[in-house]
Design a protein around this motif. Structure first.
Motif, mmCIF file in Angstrom:
data_model
loop_
_atom_site.group_PDB
_atom_site.id
_atom_site.type_symbol
_atom_site.label_atom_id
_atom_site.label_comp_id
_atom_site.label_asym_id
_atom_site.label_seq_id
_atom_site.Cartn_x
_atom_site.Cartn_y
_atom_site.Cartn_z
ATOM 1 N N TRP A 141 0.828 -1.200 0.000
ATOM 2 C CA TRP A 141 0.000 0.000 0.000
ATOM 3 C C TRP A 141 0.867 1.257 0.000
ATOM 4 N N MET A 142 1.956 1.253 0.749
ATOM 5 C CA MET A 142 2.845 2.415 0.765
ATOM 6 C C MET A 142 3.417 2.684 -0.629
ATOM 7 N N ALA A 143 3.745 1.622 -1.354
ATOM 8 C CA ALA A 143 4.238 1.808 -2.726
ATOM 9 C C ALA A 143 3.163 2.458 -3.594
ATOM 10 N N LEU A 144 1.920 2.010 -3.443
ATOM 11 C CA LEU A 144 0.823 2.593 -4.218
ATOM 12 C C LEU A 144 0.552 4.038 -3.812
ATOM 13 N N PHE A 145 0.757 4.348 -2.536
ATOM 14 C CA PHE A 145 0.560 5.725 -2.051
ATOM 15 C C PHE A 145 1.462 6.684 -2.836
ATOM 16 N N PHE A 146 2.742 6.353 -2.919
ATOM 17 C CA PHE A 146 3.674 7.233 -3.639
ATOM 18 C C PHE A 146 3.469 7.148 -5.150
ATOM 19 N N LEU A 147 3.056 5.976 -5.641
ATOM 20 C CA LEU A 147 2.762 5.847 -7.063
ATOM 21 C C LEU A 147 1.622 6.786 -7.461
ATOM 22 N N ALA A 148 0.552 6.793 -6.668
ATOM 23 C CA ALA A 148 -0.598 7.650 -6.974
ATOM 24 C C ALA A 148 -0.210 9.115 -6.965
ATOM 25 N N LEU A 149 0.608 9.510 -5.994
ATOM 26 C CA LEU A 149 1.046 10.901 -5.902
ATOM 27 C C LEU A 149 1.820 11.298 -7.164
ATOM 28 N N ILE A 150 2.740 10.443 -7.569
ATOM 29 C CA ILE A 150 3.614 10.769 -8.702
ATOM 30 C C ILE A 150 2.837 10.766 -10.015
ATOM 31 N N ILE A 151 1.972 9.760 -10.208
ATOM 32 C CA ILE A 151 1.202 9.705 -11.450
ATOM 33 C C ILE A 151 0.259 10.895 -11.555
ATOM 34 N N MET A 152 -0.336 11.302 -10.424
ATOM 35 C CA MET A 152 -1.246 12.449 -10.472
ATOM 36 C C MET A 152 -0.492 13.734 -10.834
ATOM 37 N N ILE A 153 0.729 13.870 -10.357
ATOM 38 C CA ILE A 153 1.544 15.016 -10.768
ATOM 39 C C ILE A 153 1.772 14.965 -12.279
ATOM 40 N N THR A 154 2.128 13.794 -12.783
ATOM 41 C CA THR A 154 2.394 13.619 -14.212
ATOM 42 C C THR A 154 1.200 14.033 -15.057
ATOM 43 N N ILE A 155 0.032 13.516 -14.701
ATOM 44 C CA ILE A 155 -1.172 13.771 -15.497
ATOM 45 C C ILE A 155 -1.629 15.215 -15.365
ATOM 46 N N THR A 156 -1.630 15.747 -14.139
ATOM 47 C CA THR A 156 -2.132 17.099 -13.916
ATOM 48 C C THR A 156 -1.258 18.140 -14.600
ATOM 49 N N LEU A 157 0.048 17.930 -14.603
ATOM 50 C CA LEU A 157 0.934 18.865 -15.286
ATOM 51 C C LEU A 157 0.542 19.011 -16.751
ATOM 52 N N ARG A 158 0.322 17.887 -17.415
ATOM 53 C CA ARG A 158 -0.010 17.944 -18.845
ATOM 54 C C ARG A 158 -1.437 18.425 -19.073
ATOM 55 N N THR A 159 -2.385 17.939 -18.272
ATOM 56 C CA THR A 159 -3.786 18.296 -18.483
ATOM 57 C C THR A 159 -4.023 19.778 -18.251
ATOM 58 N N SER A 160 -3.499 20.308 -17.147
ATOM 59 C CA SER A 160 -3.718 21.720 -16.833
ATOM 60 C C SER A 160 -2.944 22.646 -17.765
ATOM 61 N N SER A 161 -1.838 22.163 -18.312
ATOM 62 C CA SER A 161 -1.027 22.995 -19.206
ATOM 63 C C SER A 161 -1.549 22.994 -20.637
ATOM 64 N N ALA A 162 -2.365 21.985 -20.989
ATOM 65 C CA ALA A 162 -2.786 21.835 -22.379
ATOM 66 C C ALA A 162 -3.573 23.049 -22.880
ATOM 67 N N ALA A 163 -4.472 23.586 -22.028
ATOM 68 C CA ALA A 163 -5.267 24.747 -22.450
ATOM 69 C C ALA A 163 -4.362 25.938 -22.749
ATOM 70 N N TYR A 164 -3.333 26.139 -21.930
ATOM 71 C CA TYR A 164 -2.384 27.227 -22.146
ATOM 72 C C TYR A 164 -1.536 26.952 -23.389
ATOM 73 N N TYR A 165 -1.186 25.692 -23.596
ATOM 74 C CA TYR A 165 -0.346 25.314 -24.732
ATOM 75 C C TYR A 165 -1.031 25.656 -26.053
ATOM 76 N N PHE A 166 -2.297 25.293 -26.169
ATOM 77 C CA PHE A 166 -2.990 25.547 -27.429
ATOM 78 C C PHE A 166 -3.401 27.010 -27.580
ATOM 79 N N LYS A 167 -3.616 27.686 -26.477
ATOM 80 C CA LYS A 167 -4.012 29.086 -26.562
ATOM 81 C C LYS A 167 -2.826 29.992 -26.877
ATOM 82 N N TYR A 168 -1.672 29.729 -26.251
ATOM 83 C CA TYR A 168 -0.563 30.677 -26.339
ATOM 84 C C TYR A 168 0.626 30.199 -27.168
ATOM 85 N N VAL A 169 0.832 28.892 -27.298
ATOM 86 C CA VAL A 169 1.962 28.374 -28.071
ATOM 87 C C VAL A 169 1.510 28.030 -29.493
ATOM 88 N N VAL A 170 0.525 27.155 -29.603
ATOM 89 C CA VAL A 170 0.009 26.769 -30.912
ATOM 90 C C VAL A 170 -0.894 27.857 -31.482
#
Length: 447
Positions: A232-261
């Protein structure tokens, strides 16, 4: 009652549809809330990120409390199902308030944002944690759990697809050009549909696994048990890290298409493309777990995610087809991670009961969502910090540095976290043979 019995498709589908309802909320929060706060509600990126980080931290600490309460709930409908009819109305009200823009001063808006967002997240937790725990008591069969959670996340990704594709159009249509009114009515619409799905799940599911009648434990004992539960402790840190991974890309996507693309309309198809491919990946989870151990499969998938995310850095801003190809690939890789993780949480609840004689299913899932929310908070803080340092200005042409920061948030930064997730999985020590032994021993104790 045989707790390893096969579930009917009616029950599996009825359980799964609720996660579509949750994504009517969650996908809006993950994809649109930050840009709503900065570009519609009217607060700075730093203030919005700080507020969202603070609320996520506060809400993360409410998760174990709600999990403990759910584990100790006693009704004729079970422990976890009643929350599916108790909480939808308060959640809907809080969500509509969160996406409302009152005529207040700058400080007043900050206070409103703190209060409404906190209320929404606490209500969301009060229904989501019991729902997560429900998957652990429908059946004790590990393969059935993989099937249930695989189906659940097909509905989840379908809900996310609908939200990302339809929300911008709903805001425009319902608001008649008034984005503030449009966001409020759009959230009301999603809330009504979500509530109906929650009730459907309540009516068509059944709790089969219950703690032994003589079990005596308190909240602190539950927490101590989890802290000594290595998988369970391994899954605890896994969930934290994966959520960082996904949220970084998901929350940045709107800015990426609005201001970069500079093509913000692509968001209406970019995120749905991910969601649909993730749903396809999730649907393959039960098949993959028949041939590949869950631990190994998770490590393979996160390695693929890291490679594809890194490749995004080298995509020219006019190569839209390549952006979509990489996004679809990441969806296929990340789609199975959610059903995998949630079936593994249920397995660690069995492991905990096997090891200690005590079962705390909701606490197992609640403490896991604690790590997910902490991961989301860290990701939002990273985005806010980078935007502040690079001089982000809402609704304006961005500097070269600001654009570069957005690209890094879509590529190398989440890739680094994906590789860290691979390293964490080395500490997970439940394989298929061990799980079969645990289930046999638990069944024997009940005879």
């Amino acid at each position: 009652m045989t707790v390893t019995k096969q579930l009917t498709w009616r029950e599996k589908i009825s359980y799964g549809v609720a996660d579509m309802g949750f994504n009517f909320y969650w996908t809006n929060i993950a994809t649109f809330l930050l840009i709503y706060y900065t570009d519609v509600f009217g607060i700075s990126a730093a203030a919005a990120a700080s507020m969202m980080f603070t609320i996520k931290i506060i809400n993360a600490f409410t998760d174990p409390m709600i999990g403990a309460a759910a584990d100790r709930t006693r009704t004729r409908w079970g422990k976890f199902r009643p929350y599916l009819i108790w909480v939808p109305l308060p959640l809907a009200c809080a969500a509509v308030l969160t996406y409302s823009t009152p005529d207040l001063s700058a400080d007043g808006k900050i206070i409103w944002a703190y209060g409404s967002y906190l209320a929404m997240m606490v209500c969301y937790t009060c229904i989501n944690i019991p729902y997560n725990a429900l998957s652990g008591v429908l059946s004790a069969d590990p393969q059935e759990r993989s099937t249930v959670n695989g189906l659940r996340f097909i509905f989840a990704f379908a809900g996310g697809t609908v939200v990302t594709a339809a929300t911008p159009a709903l805001v425009h249509w319902l608001g008649g050009g008034n984005d503030k009114l449009g966001w409020q009515l759009t959230m009301l619409t999603w809330s009504v549909f979500a509530s109906l799905l929650f009730v459907l799940t309540f009516l068509n599911t059944r709790e089969r696994i219950v703690p032994v009648a003589a079990q005596q434990s308190n909240v602190w004992q539950d927490i101590r048990d989890l802290s000594q539960n290595r998988p369970w402790m391994a899954l605890f840190f896994l969930a934290l890290i994966i959520m960082i991974t996904i949220t970084l890309r998901t929350s940045s996507a709107a800015y990426y298409f609005k201001y970069v693309v500079q093509r913000p309309e692509l968001m209406a198809t970019f995120v749905p493309a991910y969601m649909l491919s993730a749903a396809a990946g999730a649907s393959l989870t039960p098949l993959m777990t028949r041939f590949v151990d869950k631990k190994k499969l998770m490590m393979i998938l996160m390695t693929i995610t890291a490679v594809l995310s890194s490749a995004f850095f080298f995509v020219p801003k006019d190569q839209v087809w390549l952006m979509f190809a990489l996004q679809i690939g990441m969806g296929l890789a990340l789609g199975p991670k959610s059903p995998l993780a949630f079936s593994m949480y249920a397995d660690t609840a069995d492991y905990n009961e096997w090891r200690t004689g005590r079962r705390a299913t909701a606490m197992t899932f609640a403490a896991a969502t604690f790590s997910q929310k902490l991961g989301t908070a860290i990701a939002v803080a990273v985005i806010g910090s980078i935007f502040t340092q690079l001089g982000y200005v809402a609704n304006a042409v961005q500097s070269a540095g600001s654009q570069a920061g957005i690209v890094w948030l879509m590529s190398f930064i989440p890739a680094a976290f994906a590789l860290l997730a691979v390293a964490v999985m080395f500490f997970y020590n439940l394989d298929n043979n061990k799980l079969l032994q645990i289930q046999a021993d638990l069944e024997a104790r009940k005879i």
